[in-house]
Write a protein that holds these residues in place. Sequence first.
Motif, PDB file in Angstrom:
ATOM      1  N   SER A 274       0.842  -1.203   0.000  1.00 24.08           N
ATOM      2  CA  SER A 274       0.000   0.000   0.000  1.00 24.08           C
ATOM      3  C   SER A 274       0.878   1.254   0.000  1.00 24.08           C
ATOM      4  O   SER A 274       2.069   1.202   0.322  1.00 24.08           O
ATOM      5  N   ARG A 275       0.292   2.370  -0.383  1.00 27.47           N
ATOM      6  CA  ARG A 275       1.055   3.617  -0.485  1.00 27.47           C
ATOM      7  C   ARG A 275       1.758   4.005   0.818  1.00 27.47           C
ATOM      8  O   ARG A 275       2.952   4.333   0.786  1.00 27.47           O
TER       9      ARG A 275
ATOM     10  N   MET B  66       4.791   1.761   1.215  1.00 28.31           N
ATOM     11  CA  MET B  66       5.782   2.015   0.169  1.00 28.31           C
ATOM     12  C   MET B  66       6.521   3.334   0.408  1.00 28.31           C
ATOM     13  O   MET B  66       7.738   3.421   0.218  1.00 28.31           O
ATOM     14  N   GLU B  67       5.787   4.359   0.833  1.00 26.96           N
ATOM     15  CA  GLU B  67       6.420   5.651   1.135  1.00 26.96           C
ATOM     16  C   GLU B  67       7.376   5.508   2.312  1.00 26.96           C
ATOM     17  O   GLU B  67       8.472   6.087   2.303  1.00 26.96           O
TER      18      GLU B  67
END
Length: 102
Positions: A25-26, A29-30
């Motif tokens: 998920s974002r 990942m960030e």
Amino acid sequence: MLLKNKNMVIYDAWIDIRSAGSPDSRPFMEALDQSHTQARSFIQKLEEDTMLHRLPMVADIAHVAVFLASEKAAAITGGTIDSTCGTTNGLNSNSKIYLLFK
């Protein structure tokens, strides 16, 4: 019941899908982009805390949502679906996806 005609009846259903977080998920990942070592260590601890020794991917949660929206789940009118890969300690109870089927 929301709607009834000769071909179809549509009911409200309140269902939430509880997830332990998805490493693809974002937010994850960030975090991996910003601090790979710390984020990877955190994810590994979350994975170790599950019965399946992994976290659910976004696709895993999407498959649950598709099932819940299908005719196969027509008798389900409410509840919480635990899609955490069996997390035991690290579950954040605020991480819910609310779905309203109409």
